[in-house]
Design a protein around this motif. Structure first.
Motif, PDB file in Angstrom:
ATOM      1  N   PRO A 221       6.445   4.030  -1.461  1.00 51.35           N
ATOM      2  CA  PRO A 221       6.963   3.112  -0.434  1.00 51.35           C
ATOM      3  C   PRO A 221       7.758   3.856   0.622  1.00 51.35           C
ATOM      4  CG  PRO A 221       8.238   2.925  -2.459  1.00 51.35           C
ATOM      5  CD  PRO A 221       7.060   3.812  -2.776  1.00 51.35           C
TER       6      PRO A 221
ATOM      7  N   ALA B 156       6.252  -0.367   5.919  1.00 51.89           N
ATOM      8  CA  ALA B 156       7.164  -0.900   4.899  1.00 51.89           C
ATOM      9  C   ALA B 156       6.959  -2.388   4.667  1.00 51.89           C
ATOM     10  CB  ALA B 156       8.610  -0.641   5.310  1.00 51.89           C
TER      11      ALA B 156
ATOM     12  N   ASP C 280       4.965  -3.155  -1.435  1.00 48.00           N
ATOM     13  CA  ASP C 280       5.937  -2.545  -0.525  1.00 48.00           C
ATOM     14  C   ASP C 280       7.060  -1.840  -1.264  1.00 48.00           C
ATOM     15  OD1 ASP C 280       4.609  -3.302   1.774  1.00 48.00           O
ATOM     16  OD2 ASP C 280       5.743  -5.166   2.011  1.00 48.00           O
ATOM     17  N   ALA C 281       7.276  -2.214  -2.522  1.00 47.10           N
ATOM     18  CA  ALA C 281       8.405  -1.664  -3.278  1.00 47.10           C
ATOM     19  C   ALA C 281       7.992  -0.547  -4.239  1.00 47.10           C
ATOM     20  CB  ALA C 281       9.097  -2.769  -4.068  1.00 47.10           C
TER      21      ALA C 281
ATOM     22  N   ARG D 220      13.736  -4.865   2.385  1.00 50.10           N
ATOM     23  CA  ARG D 220      13.207  -5.180   1.061  1.00 50.10           C
ATOM     24  C   ARG D 220      13.259  -6.671   0.741  1.00 50.10           C
ATOM     25  NH1 ARG D 220      10.039  -1.455   0.875  1.00 50.10           N
ATOM     26  NH2 ARG D 220      10.801   0.674   0.578  1.00 50.10           N
TER      27      ARG D 220
ATOM     28  N   ARG E 125       3.609  -7.242   2.209  1.00 53.93           N
ATOM     29  CA  ARG E 125       3.991  -8.640   2.325  1.00 53.93           C
ATOM     30  C   ARG E 125       3.175  -9.369   3.394  1.00 53.93           C
ATOM     31  NH1 ARG E 125      10.183  -6.870   2.256  1.00 53.93           N
ATOM     32  NH2 ARG E 125       9.068  -4.922   2.696  1.00 53.93           N
TER      33      ARG E 125
ATOM     34  N   GLY F 268       4.899  -8.021  -2.084  1.00 51.09           N
ATOM     35  CA  GLY F 268       6.230  -7.453  -2.246  1.00 51.09           C
ATOM     36  C   GLY F 268       6.220  -6.249  -3.163  1.00 51.09           C
TER      37      GLY F 268
END
Length: 343
Positions: free
Chosen positions: A132, A273, A8-9, A137, A277, A5
């Motif tokens: 990112p 994106a 991706d952020a 999200r 994850r 996570g």
């Protein structure tokens, strides 16, 4: 999972830099506690947990970053090189440690690890920014994407079958002792069994140019997984040590092919994106699968002979892979990814 996570952020270069710095700080802390003679088991457990946390974050984030750094058609080659580097390090590292520990001591090796990581940190700094990209999200978005993609589900099932049913490492001591006449506490026979698999992995990695240009990625992955199961069957039936070693070398080679195309397929068929994850989920499977295999193989030996457990697990692997390949035509029909198709 949390590292995926984060990848991706946040900028993936920044995440990689933080994870490598954290790993270096952990090695430095291990050196300090060894030099001071602290001898605290809880402290060691915390530091080992920190090491595992950093390594998991590095593997997850690197898996998500690679498709941003290399063209789509080179993903199999890039994953092959990465796997070769990790496996070669897992062989060379213990050998060097065995040579150096009597000379400089275990504590000093921790310091050398921390210093050597500076070169890796420098290499990460040299990477381009990897900010990112727009996308969902929610923490569960990756799992929803994974569950909703028949192709990724098929890849996951094939990989799980190979790792759980066909990974009898926990039975190597019993195999070396009861079948090949090795000493109870381990010996040459056990050492050769442990060494044969990584030898096959490294051999396949050095020859990876012969298969990374394959066009039918899904069929190659499934075929490698089925072949792995057959090598485990031979291992379980082998009455001679040399035949068991040949089976393990061949198994290491085909498992290298399996992992190369598993990574390339999941990277190429996941939106950027969500790659962090998805890679986090696969990292959990990658680390957890062998432990589940140890549990299942150990439990099965309370009912069956150890050799029967091994060959039955290999057969179950091949049968499961065949069933998944038949049930998911998306996998067997999957071709190579064209340039620019990775998002």
């Amino acid at each position: 999972m949390w590292a995926g996570g984060l990848a991706d952020a946040r900028d993936r270069r920044t995440v990689l830099l933080a994870a490598h710095c954290g790993l270096g700080a952990t090695y430095a802390a291990l050196w300090v506690q060894a030099a001071l003679g602290v001898g605290s088991v809880p402290l060691l457990m915390v530091l080992v947990a920190c090491q595992s946390l950093a390594l998991g974050a590095i593997m997850t984030t690197m898996g998500a970053a690679v498709p941003r750094l290399v063209p789509a058609e080179l993903l199999p080659a890039a994953n092959s090189l990465g796997s070769l580097t990790r496996y070669a390090g897992s062989i060379i590292g213990p050998v060097l440690a065995g040579v150096l520990i009597p000379v400089v001591g275990l504590g000093t090796l921790y310091l050398l690890d921390a210093v050597a990581l500076l070169a890796v940190v420098w290499a990460v700094v040299r990477l381009p920014p990897l900010p990112p990209r727009p996308g969902p999200r929610a923490g569960t978005a990756g799992l929803r994407h994974l569950a909703g993609s028949r192709l990724l589900v098929a890849v996951l099932l094939v990989d799980l079958a190979a790792m759980v049913f066909g990974m009898p490492v926990a039975l190597f001591p019993e195999l070396a002792w009861h079948t090949f006449g090795g000493p109870v506490g381990g010996g040459l026979e056990l050492g050769l069994l442990y060494a044969a698999y990584p030898a096959g992995v490294v051999a396949a990695g050095l020859l990876s140019g012969t298969f990374t240009r394959a066009r039918r990625h899904g069929a190659v992955m499934a075929g490698a997984a089925a072949a792995w199961g057959l090598t485990v069957v031979v291992l379980g039936l082998a009455g001679w040590l040399w035949l068991a070693l040949v089976a393990l070398v061949a198994g290491g080679a085909v498992n290298f092919v399996l992992s190369t195309f598993r990574n390339a397929i999941t990277q190429a068929h996941t939106p950027d994106a969500l790659r962090g994850r998805i890679q986090g989920s696969l990292t959990v499977v990658l680390f957890g699968g062998p432990h589940l295999a140890n549990l299942l193989h150990g439990a099965a030996t309370t009912v069956l002979d150890h050799r029967a457990v091994i060959w039955a697990g290999g057969l179950l692997t091949t049968v499961t892979v065949a069933a998944v390949t038949w049930a998911f035509p998306e996998l067997r029909r999957l071709g190579a990814v064209a340039a620019g198709d990775t998002g």
